[in-house]
Enzyme design. Structure first.
Site, PDB file in Angstrom:
ATOM      1  N   LYS A 173      10.592   5.866 -10.360  1.00  0.00           N
ATOM      2  CA  LYS A 173      10.231   4.511 -10.079  1.00  0.00           C
ATOM      3  C   LYS A 173       9.065   3.898 -10.617  1.00  0.00           C
ATOM      4  O   LYS A 173       8.440   4.128 -10.227  1.00  0.00           O
ATOM      5  CB  LYS A 173      10.667   3.830  -9.044  1.00  0.00           C
ATOM      6  CG  LYS A 173      10.717   2.090  -9.374  1.00  0.00           C
ATOM      7  CD  LYS A 173      10.973   0.887  -7.861  1.00  0.00           C
ATOM      8  CE  LYS A 173       9.274   0.920  -7.317  1.00  0.00           C
ATOM      9  NZ  LYS A 173       9.079   0.334  -8.682  1.00  0.00           N
ATOM     10  N   GLU A 248      -1.278   9.688  -2.874  1.00  0.00           N
ATOM     11  CA  GLU A 248      -2.491   9.391  -3.376  1.00  0.00           C
ATOM     12  C   GLU A 248      -3.366   7.786  -3.360  1.00  0.00           C
ATOM     13  O   GLU A 248      -2.209   6.827  -4.371  1.00  0.00           O
ATOM     14  CB  GLU A 248      -2.142   9.234  -5.016  1.00  0.00           C
ATOM     15  CG  GLU A 248      -2.122  10.919  -5.146  1.00  0.00           C
ATOM     16  CD  GLU A 248      -3.188  12.388  -4.602  1.00  0.00           C
ATOM     17  OE1 GLU A 248      -4.671  11.559  -4.919  1.00  0.00           O
ATOM     18  OE2 GLU A 248      -2.886  12.779  -4.653  1.00  0.00           O
ATOM     19  N   CYS A 282      -8.279   3.766 -10.612  1.00  0.00           N
ATOM     20  CA  CYS A 282      -8.656   4.076  -8.299  1.00  0.00           C
ATOM     21  C   CYS A 282      -9.866   4.930  -8.260  1.00  0.00           C
ATOM     22  O   CYS A 282     -10.242   5.218  -7.364  1.00  0.00           O
ATOM     23  CB  CYS A 282      -7.520   4.638  -7.786  1.00  0.00           C
ATOM     24  SG  CYS A 282      -6.916   5.807  -8.991  1.00  0.00           S
ATOM     25  N   GLU A 384     -10.339  -3.070  -1.132  1.00  0.00           N
ATOM     26  CA  GLU A 384     -10.227  -2.515  -2.893  1.00  0.00           C
ATOM     27  C   GLU A 384      -9.806  -3.774  -3.139  1.00  0.00           C
ATOM     28  O   GLU A 384      -8.768  -4.379  -2.808  1.00  0.00           O
ATOM     29  CB  GLU A 384      -9.286  -1.942  -2.901  1.00  0.00           C
ATOM     30  CG  GLU A 384      -9.090  -1.280  -3.720  1.00  0.00           C
ATOM     31  CD  GLU A 384      -8.147  -0.025  -4.577  1.00  0.00           C
ATOM     32  OE1 GLU A 384      -6.458  -0.088  -3.747  1.00  0.00           O
ATOM     33  OE2 GLU A 384      -8.410   0.902  -4.951  1.00  0.00           O
TER      34      GLU A 384
END
Ligand code: NDP
Length: 480
Positions: A173, A248, A282, A384
Site C-alpha cells: 500500500k 522505519e 526523514c 518531528e
C-alpha cells in the site's frame, strides 16, 4: 478525471465497495485524480492472489526472478519523463528533484536487489569432528509493504524489490496522498510479465487498507516506513500475531558543525540537508548545533543563502522549494512555527505561507524557515516537524553538543562537520543514530544497513539486511 485502480492478481480492479478518495495536486490545491478507498475485502482479494502465486514465484530460479525484476527496473527507466511528472504532480516536489533523485533511485532499487539476490548466500558453521551446520533462507510467503508520501516510489520500491527478489509475494500500500507512481508501476509490472498475484497494490487509507494488511493473518511480515505513532500502533497490533516487523520511523536529526569544518562545503550541504524535498526527508537535519566561535558567521551566511531560495511552481526548473505535500501537512508545519514563537524562538527567515500567482495560488507553499533562540529540550526541538523548518543552537564543547544531539526520543541519522579525524570518530561513536554522515549528507550506498535506533525504528533495510528480513533462516545440523 483519472480514476486509479488497485492492481490485484495481475489486473486493474475497482475497489469492492466502489468508493474513491480525492487525490490533490499540492502545487495548485486542486483534485486531479480519484483513488480507490479500499478496505479489508480488497486486501483479502490481494492476499488470496498472492498466496496462489507464491508456490511458483518462490521456486523459480534466481535468474528467472532476477530477469523479471530487471525488466521492472528498465520499464520505469523507459518511462522516466512520465514517472518524474507523476511524482512531482502528486507530491509537490520540484520536477528537478524527482528527476535527479526519486525516479532514478527507484530504478536502482529494483536493479540492485535483482542482482543482489544472485550473490546472496547463507551461512555454514563447521564443527570439527562433530558435524556441520548449514542455514537455509527461504522466503516468508505473503508479506505486506506500507510506505509514506515523502519519497513515494523511492521508498515503495525499496521495500518491494527485496521482498520480491527473495521469492515472497507482496501486498503493498503506497500512501494515499501520493499513489500515482505506484499506479504507474502496476502498468510496468503488467508489461514486464510479472506473474499475476506476485505483486498486488492496494490503494487506500492507512486506517482501513493499511490496517487490514497489518491484521491479515496470512500476511506473515510487515515492512513499514512512516511516522513513529503509526509504527507503535502497528507493533502493538502485529506483535501478538508474531509477525516479522521492520519499522522505519521518524527522526529529529542533529547536524553538528564544529569551527574547524570546511565552511563552504558545510554551508552548501547544510542548505540541502535542511531543505531538500521541502525538509520532508526523514534524514534531513532539522536541529543544527554550531560551535559558538563560528555561530554568527554561520548564521549570517546560512540565512543569506536560504532567504534567496526560490519557492515556486515545482515544474519551473529554477524552483528550489516546491509545495509541501498536503493542506493538512502545511497547517501542521505552520502550527509548529507558531509554537516555536510561543516558546521564545526568533524567526531569522521564512516563517510564513507563500502565496504564488494563479494557477498556483491555492497551493501549499511554505518559505524555508530558520529559527534561533530555543532551548534544546523545548517541543519545537523535540517533535518531528517534517517540513522546511530548522533551528539553530550554539554549543561550547563536544560534550555539550553530544548531550543536546542525543536528547530526543529519536535516533535515525546525524551529520558531523569537522576536519579533526579523532573528533569525527569520537562523535560518530557516541551519537545515538543508525546512520552518521561525516562531512557529507545523504550519500547512500544501497549495500549499507539503513535504519534508526530508539523511536526511529526497529530493524534495518538495505543490502543483505533487507534480504535477511524477507527470508526465514533455518539451521540444519548433520553429524559427521
Ligand atoms: P504515516 O505513519 O502517517 O503513514 C505511513 C504509511 O502508513 C501510509 O501509507 C499510511 O497511509 C499508512 N498507515 C497509516 N495508518 C496506518 C495504520 N493504522 N495501519 C497501517 N498503515 C497505516 O506517515 P507519513 O505518510 O505521514 O510519512 C511521514 C513519516 O514517515 C515521518 O514521520 C517520517 O519521518 C517517516 N519516514 C521515515 C523514514 C525512515 O526510513 N525511517 C523514511 C521516510 C519517512 P495513509 O497515507 O493513508 O495515512
Amino acid at each position: 478525471m483519472k480514476k486509479l485502480q488497485n492492481y490485484i492478481n495481475g489486473k486493474f480492479q475497482a475497489p469492492v465497495l466502489g468508493k474513491y478518495i480525492e487525490n490533490f495536486d499540492p502545487s495548485k490545491g486542486v483534485v486531479f485524480s480519484l483513488i480507490p478507498d479500499s478496505d479489508a475485502e480488497d486486501v483479502s482479494l490481494a492476499t488470496e492472489a498472492a498466496k496462489a502465486a507464491f508456490p511458483k514465484w518462490s521456486t523459480m530460479t534466481l535468474n528467472e526472478r532476477s530477469e523479471i525484476l530487471l525488466r521492472l527496473s528498465k520499464g520505469i527507466e523507459d518511462r522516466m519523463d512520465e514517472f518524474v511528472a507523476a511524482e512531482s504532480l502528486d507530491n509537490g516536489k520540484p520536477v528537478s528533484l524527482a528527476r535527479q533523485v526519486d525516479i532514478p533511485r527507484a530504478v536502482s532499487n529494483l536493479s540492485f536487489f535483482a542482482t543482489a539476490i544472485l550473490h546472496f548466500a547463507s551461512e555454514s558453521h563447521y564443527m570439527e569432528g562433530v558435524g556441520v551446520n548449514y542455514t537455509t533462507r527461504k522466503p516468508i510467503g505473503v508479506v505486506g509493504c506500507i510506505s509514506p508520501w515523502n519519497l513515494p516510489l523511492y521508498l515503495f520500491t525499496w521495500k518491494i524489490a527485496p521482498a520480491l527478489a527473495t521469492g515472497n509475494c507482496v501486498v503493498a500500500k503506497p500512501s494515499e496522498i501520493t499513489p500515482y507512481s505506484a499506479y504507474l508501476l502496476s502498468e510496468v509490472a503488467m508489461a514486464a510479465g510479472l506473474p499475476p498475484g506476485v505483486l498486488n497494490i492496494v490503494h487506500g487509507l492507512g486506517a482501513s487498507a493499511g490496517d487490514a494488511i497489518v491484521k491479515h493473518p496470512d500476511i506473515k511480515a510487515v515492512s513499514f516506513t512512516g511516522g513513529t505513532a503509526t509504527g507503535a500502533y502497528i507493533a502493538r497490533t502485529a506483535g501478538p500475531m508474531f509477525k516479522k516487523l521492520s519499522l522505519e520511523l521518524g527522526g529529529k536529526n542533529p547536524n553538528i558543525i564544529f569551527a574547524d569544518c570546511d565552511f563552504e562545503d558545510m554551508l552548501s550541504t547544510t542548505v540541502r540537508s535542511s531543505f531538500a524535498n521541502q525538509g520532508q526527508i526523514c534524514l534531513c537535519g532539522s536541529r543544527i548545533f554550531i560551535e559558538r566561535t563560528i555561530y554568527d558567521k554561520f548564521k549570517t551566511a546560512f540565512v543569506e543563502k536560504v532567504s534567496r531560495m526560490k519557492v515556486g511552481n515545482p515544474s519551473d526548473p529554477s524552483t528550489k522549494q516546491g509545495a509541501v505535500v498536503s493542506k493538512g501537512h502545511m497547517e501542521k508545519v505552520l502550527s509548529y512555527i507558531a509554537l516555536a514563537e510561543e516558546e521564545g524562538g526568533t524567526i531569522l527567515t521564512g516563517g510564513n505561507q507563500v502565496i504564488l500567482d494563479a494557477p498556483h495560488d491555492n497551493g501549499y507553499y511554505i518559505a524555508p524557515t530558520i529559527i534561533e533562540g530555543l532551548p534544546f529540550d523545548c517541543r519545537t526541538n523535540q517533535e518531528e516537524i517534517f517540513g522546511p523548518v530548522v533551528t539553530l543552537c550554539p554549543f561550547d564543547t563536544e560534550e555539550e553538543a553530544l548531550m543536546m544531539a542525543n536528547a530526543t526520543q529519536y535516533g535515525l541519522a546525524a551529520t558531523v562537520w569537522t576536519t579533526n579525524l579523532k573528533k569525527a570518530h569520537r562523535m560518530a561513536d557516541e551519537i545515538h543514530a543508525g546512520i552518521v554522515w561525516v562531512n557529507s549528507w545523504l550519500v547512500r550506498d544501497l549495500r549499507t544497513p539503513f535504519g534508526g535506533v530508539k523511536a526511529s525504528g526497529v530493524g534495518r533495510e538495505g543490502g543483505w539486511e533487507a534480504l535477511k528480513f524477507f527470508t526465514e533462516p533455518k539451521n540444519i545440523f548433520i553429524k559427521s
